[in-house]
Write a protein that holds these residues in place. Structure first.
Motif, PDB file in Angstrom:
ATOM      1  N   PHE A 285     -98.259 132.353   0.941  1.00 25.21           N
ATOM      2  CA  PHE A 285     -97.892 132.528  -0.516  1.00 25.21           C
ATOM      3  C   PHE A 285     -96.251 133.077  -0.692  1.00 25.21           C
ATOM      4  O   PHE A 285     -96.142 134.019   0.270  1.00 25.21           O
ATOM      5  CB  PHE A 285     -99.112 133.299  -1.373  1.00 25.21           C
ATOM      6  N   ARG A 286     -96.286 132.999  -2.048  1.00 24.14           N
ATOM      7  CA  ARG A 286     -94.976 133.574  -2.344  1.00 24.14           C
ATOM      8  C   ARG A 286     -95.248 134.734  -3.005  1.00 24.14           C
ATOM      9  O   ARG A 286     -96.236 135.024  -3.394  1.00 24.14           O
ATOM     10  CB  ARG A 286     -94.043 132.811  -2.887  1.00 24.14           C
ATOM     11  N   LYS A 287     -94.252 136.004  -2.981  1.00 26.13           N
ATOM     12  CA  LYS A 287     -94.545 137.140  -3.659  1.00 26.13           C
ATOM     13  C   LYS A 287     -94.609 136.973  -5.167  1.00 26.13           C
ATOM     14  O   LYS A 287     -94.154 136.361  -5.530  1.00 26.13           O
ATOM     15  CB  LYS A 287     -93.528 138.208  -3.293  1.00 26.13           C
ATOM     16  N   PRO A 297     -98.042 140.822   4.563  1.00 27.55           N
ATOM     17  CA  PRO A 297     -96.600 140.369   4.571  1.00 27.55           C
ATOM     18  C   PRO A 297     -96.080 140.096   6.131  1.00 27.55           C
ATOM     19  O   PRO A 297     -96.453 140.289   7.010  1.00 27.55           O
ATOM     20  CB  PRO A 297     -96.073 141.513   4.181  1.00 27.55           C
ATOM     21  N   ALA A 298     -95.432 138.721   5.965  1.00 29.78           N
ATOM     22  CA  ALA A 298     -94.949 137.931   7.230  1.00 29.78           C
ATOM     23  C   ALA A 298     -93.528 137.384   7.016  1.00 29.78           C
ATOM     24  O   ALA A 298     -93.625 136.929   6.013  1.00 29.78           O
ATOM     25  CB  ALA A 298     -96.052 137.300   7.883  1.00 29.78           C
ATOM     26  N   TYR A 336     -90.841 126.278   4.007  1.00 30.62           N
ATOM     27  CA  TYR A 336     -90.241 127.628   4.094  1.00 30.62           C
ATOM     28  C   TYR A 336     -88.905 127.889   4.807  1.00 30.62           C
ATOM     29  O   TYR A 336     -88.673 126.935   5.328  1.00 30.62           O
ATOM     30  CB  TYR A 336     -91.571 128.104   4.983  1.00 30.62           C
ATOM     31  N   LYS A 337     -88.590 128.823   4.189  1.00 25.28           N
ATOM     32  CA  LYS A 337     -86.965 129.116   4.622  1.00 25.28           C
ATOM     33  C   LYS A 337     -87.296 130.203   5.787  1.00 25.28           C
ATOM     34  O   LYS A 337     -87.974 131.358   5.741  1.00 25.28           O
ATOM     35  CB  LYS A 337     -86.370 129.897   3.417  1.00 25.28           C
ATOM     36  N   GLU A 341     -89.564 136.326   3.576  1.00 27.30           N
ATOM     37  CA  GLU A 341     -90.720 137.227   3.620  1.00 27.30           C
ATOM     38  C   GLU A 341     -91.968 136.390   2.706  1.00 27.30           C
ATOM     39  O   GLU A 341     -91.530 135.844   1.522  1.00 27.30           O
ATOM     40  CB  GLU A 341     -90.581 138.413   2.977  1.00 27.30           C
ATOM     41  N   TYR A 342     -92.996 136.204   3.298  1.00 22.72           N
ATOM     42  CA  TYR A 342     -94.113 135.465   2.415  1.00 22.72           C
ATOM     43  C   TYR A 342     -95.345 136.394   2.573  1.00 22.72           C
ATOM     44  O   TYR A 342     -95.185 137.419   3.325  1.00 22.72           O
ATOM     45  CB  TYR A 342     -94.606 134.241   3.133  1.00 22.72           C
TER      46      TYR A 342
END
Length: 360
Positions: A285-287, A297-298, A336-337, A341-342
């Motif tokens: 998920f995105r913040k 967080p990863a 995803y980039k 951070e995700y």
């Protein structure tokens, strides 16, 4: 699935080689007319177990029963058990036909040449070797050699066939085809196959029953669904290569891990406290997104396309790699980039907690 009577039973079988215990007090019962996968890492004792069942080696302790009788002290050639070797073990100077006929010519008295011919031709047709009877092993492919080795075993009409990593020498495409063919052959002949493999994908795809062997012990057996969905220990979960595993502490019905405290609903007894969540249950998920459960967080590293799914790799702050499996039947994967951070999360009800405090 209705279970039939057992075809073989191991009672407390132990096999030692000096200080090394290859098989450690194994008790196991195998049903008739099934495909049984024996899964385990290198050095687990898989080949030793096959050789003891076949009669090539004798257990130091324990008894082996086959079709209701004790065969522990019976020589291998009198057991009526077939063995397909990992390297095929074909005779290079004999044709395909004569390789398949070898056991009939040298292991059965008073069998007529006409009967040998009929049985060999039946096996040639069954395993798809028609037209190759006069070739020698150097003139056929790896997959065809595998079929010759299988036919040479099946022509003796065993009730149990032991296969020692039979697909290990084949390329990926041929492995897939041979998986289907082996299952079809087994079903047509109504025999039991015991198939040793180090591949969790192969074991789950082929076995009606899957047994997991580790350090000389069978630590879990059941249907592929049972093994895949409810591994009985963190070691089984690790072998399956389907779970993200996290160290932590189980205490008061909660697991305290790198993602904070999480309710522990499904708890299994284990020597250490481990939290397991399947790759395909883990989501990125995105913040600021609403999360279904804990927040981990990863940083995104890379993705791999696997045909039917995409595996995405993330790294946590403590440098642990976490995998997210997105099946393409659920739609296109997220983009995803790299380096961004995700937040990884999942429904805690889907997790399995392995802990020292669990009820035995």
């Amino acid at each position: 699935m209705v279970q039939s009577e057992s075809i073989f039973r191991l009672d407390g079988v132990t096999r030692r080689f000096g200080a090394l215990t290859a098989l450690d007090d194994i008790t196991f019962e195998a049903p008739q007319n099934e495909y049984i996968s024996l899964l385990g890492p290198s050095g687990a004792g898989k080949t030793s177990l096959l050789r003891v069942i076949a009669g090539f080696e004798s257990p130091d302790v324990g008894r082996i029963h086959f079709l209701g009788r004790d065969i522990t002290d019976l020589p291998a050639h009198k057991r009526g058990i077939g063995f397909v070797f990992q390297n095929f073990a074909l005779f290079p100077h004999l044709t395909v036909f004569e390789n398949i006929a070898f056991g009939l010519r040298n292991g059965i008295d008073d069998i007529a040449d006409a009967q040998i011919g009929d049985r060999v031709r039946e096996m040639v047709d069954l395993v798809g070797l028609s037209g190759l009877e006069d070739r020698v092993p150097d003139q056929i492919s790896g997959g065809q050699k595998q079929r010759v080795a299988l036919a040479r075993t099946l022509v003796m009409q065993p009730k149990l066939v032991l296969l020692d990593e039979p697909l290990g020498a084949l390329d990926a495409n041929l492995r897939g085809r041979m998986q289907t063919e082996l299952r079809q052959i087994r079903e047509r002949l109504n025999v039991t196959f015991l198939h040793v493999t180090g591949s969790e994908t192969e074991a789950l795809a082929m076995g009606d029953t899957v047994a997991v062997l580790d350090r000389g012990r069978i630590i879990q057996s059941g249907t592929p669904e049972q093994i895949h969905d409810t591994p009985s220990s963190s070691d089984v979960a690790l072998f399956l290569n389907r779970f993200n595993l996290f160290d932590g502490k189980l205490s008061a019905d909660a697991f305290h891990g790198p993602f904070g405290p999480v309710p522990a609903a499904n708890v299994c007894q284990n020597p250490t406290d481990i939290y397991a969540i399947r790759y395909d249950r883990t989501k990125a998920f995105r913040k600021g997104d609403t999360l279904p459960g804990p927040a981990l967080p990863a940083r995104f590293l890379a993705s791999e396309y696997l045909g039917s799914s995409v595996i995405s790799f993330f790294e946590t702050a403590d440098h642990k790699q976490v995998e997210v499996d997105h099946h393409l039947s659920f739609g296109d994967p997220d983009n995803y980039k790299v380096g961004e951070e995700y937040v990884l999360s999942w429904d805690p009800r889907h997790a399995i907690v392995f802990g020292q405090e669990a009820a035995a």
